[in-house]
Scaffold this motif. Structure first.
Motif, short mmCIF file in Angstrom:
data_model
loop_
_atom_site.label_atom_id
_atom_site.label_comp_id
_atom_site.label_asym_id
_atom_site.label_seq_id
_atom_site.Cartn_x
_atom_site.Cartn_y
_atom_site.Cartn_z
N ARG A 99 29.86 -22.10 42.49
CA ARG A 99 29.30 -23.45 42.38
C ARG A 99 28.25 -23.52 41.27
NH1 ARG A 99 28.57 -23.40 48.27
NH2 ARG A 99 30.57 -24.04 49.11
N ARG A 100 27.38 -22.51 41.24
CA ARG A 100 26.35 -22.52 40.19
C ARG A 100 26.97 -22.40 38.80
NH1 ARG A 100 22.26 -18.05 41.83
NH2 ARG A 100 24.01 -17.34 43.02
N LEU A 101 28.00 -21.53 38.70
CA LEU A 101 28.68 -21.40 37.40
C LEU A 101 29.36 -22.70 37.00
CD1 LEU A 101 30.20 -17.81 37.54
CD2 LEU A 101 28.36 -18.61 36.07
N SER A 102 29.93 -23.42 37.96
CA SER A 102 30.57 -24.70 37.64
C SER A 102 29.53 -25.69 37.14
CB SER A 102 31.25 -25.32 38.84
OG SER A 102 31.87 -24.42 39.62
N LYS A 103 28.39 -25.73 37.84
CA LYS A 103 27.33 -26.65 37.40
C LYS A 103 26.85 -26.29 36.01
CE LYS A 103 25.62 -27.76 42.01
NZ LYS A 103 24.51 -27.61 42.95
N ILE A 104 26.72 -25.00 35.74
CA ILE A 104 26.27 -24.55 34.41
C ILE A 104 27.31 -24.92 33.37
CG2 ILE A 104 25.82 -22.49 33.02
CD1 ILE A 104 24.59 -21.27 35.59
N GLU A 130 35.06 -19.65 30.44
CA GLU A 130 34.35 -20.30 29.33
C GLU A 130 32.92 -20.66 29.73
OE1 GLU A 130 36.75 -23.61 28.17
OE2 GLU A 130 38.35 -22.34 27.38
N ALA A 131 32.75 -21.12 30.97
CA ALA A 131 31.42 -21.48 31.44
C ALA A 131 30.53 -20.25 31.51
CB ALA A 131 31.51 -22.14 32.81
N ALA A 132 31.08 -19.15 31.98
CA ALA A 132 30.30 -17.92 32.06
C ALA A 132 29.93 -17.44 30.67
CB ALA A 132 31.10 -16.85 32.80
N GLN A 133 30.87 -17.54 29.74
CA GLN A 133 30.60 -17.14 28.35
C GLN A 133 29.50 -18.02 27.76
OE1 GLN A 133 31.97 -14.54 26.86
NE2 GLN A 133 30.77 -14.85 25.02
N ALA A 134 29.59 -19.33 27.98
CA ALA A 134 28.57 -20.25 27.46
C ALA A 134 27.22 -19.95 28.07
CB ALA A 134 28.99 -21.69 27.73
N GLU A 137 25.78 -16.77 26.49
CA GLU A 137 25.33 -17.03 25.11
C GLU A 137 24.03 -17.82 25.13
OE1 GLU A 137 28.54 -18.89 23.03
OE2 GLU A 137 29.79 -17.11 23.15
N ARG A 138 23.93 -18.79 26.02
CA ARG A 138 22.72 -19.59 26.12
C ARG A 138 21.52 -18.74 26.54
NH1 ARG A 138 22.84 -24.65 29.98
NH2 ARG A 138 20.92 -24.00 30.92
N ARG A 139 21.75 -17.82 27.48
CA ARG A 139 20.68 -16.95 27.95
C ARG A 139 20.25 -16.00 26.83
NH1 ARG A 139 18.25 -17.96 32.85
NH2 ARG A 139 18.34 -15.85 33.61
N LEU A 144 16.69 -13.99 26.82
CA LEU A 144 16.79 -13.39 28.15
C LEU A 144 18.11 -12.68 28.28
CD1 LEU A 144 15.51 -16.40 30.24
CD2 LEU A 144 14.22 -14.37 29.60
N ALA A 145 18.10 -11.58 28.96
CA ALA A 145 19.35 -10.86 29.19
C ALA A 145 20.11 -11.52 30.32
CB ALA A 145 19.06 -9.40 29.54
N ALA A 146 21.39 -11.60 30.16
CA ALA A 146 22.20 -12.25 31.20
C ALA A 146 22.47 -11.31 32.33
CB ALA A 146 23.53 -12.70 30.61
#
Length: 146
Positions: A99-104, A130-134, A137-139, A144-146
């Motif tokens: 859910r959090r990844l979808s929101k992100i 793609e969401a996890a990749q984005a 990259e944003r982090r 900040l380390a992901a």
């Protein structure tokens, strides 16, 4: 006449003795058969007693086995219940992460992106990747380390 009556009585007694001897022989054969049946019946009873003792020992062994299996099965059921609870918690955590990844992923999409054409549909797995990749990259871009 005295002699004829005496001979008739003696003949009658002799006939009765012959009948008695014949009946005694018949009873003797029946008694022999009864004795033979008694011996075979005793042997059958002895075999039955032996079979009963074997069955009693087998029942005792089965009771012991059932007790052992019951204890072992109880511990396995307790372990299985613990594992099921652990898996349920992990699934709930996985749901929360998805859910959090979808929101992100939804928040990370630029507003200028036009909806994709119908022919180029993205599967949920690809969208999640793609969401996890984005997100990573944003982090990284924020230091900040992901």
């Amino acid at each position: 006449m005295n002699h004829s009556l005496g001979i008739a009585i003696e003949t009658l007694v002799a006939a009765l003795l012959v009948i008695t001897i014949g009946y005694c022989m018949l009873l003797n054969t029946r008694l022999k058969r009864l004795k033979a049946d008694e011996h075979s019946l005793k042997a059958t009873i002895a075999e039955l007693i032996t079979a009963t003792e074997i069955a009693e020992r087998a029942i005792g062994g089965l009771k012991h086995t059932v007790r052992d299996v019951n204890e072992h099965l109880g511990s396995q059921l307790a372990a299985a219940n613990q594992m099921a609870e652990h898996l349920r918690k992990q699934l709930a955590e996985g749901d929360n992460v998805v859910r959090r990844l979808s929101k992100i992923a939804i928040a990370a999409r630029p507003a200028a992106d036009a909806p994709e054409p119908v022919a180029a549909k993205v599967t949920p797995a690809k969208a999640l990747a793609e969401a996890a990749q984005a997100f990573s990259e944003r982090r990284r871009s924020n230091g900040l380390a992901a």
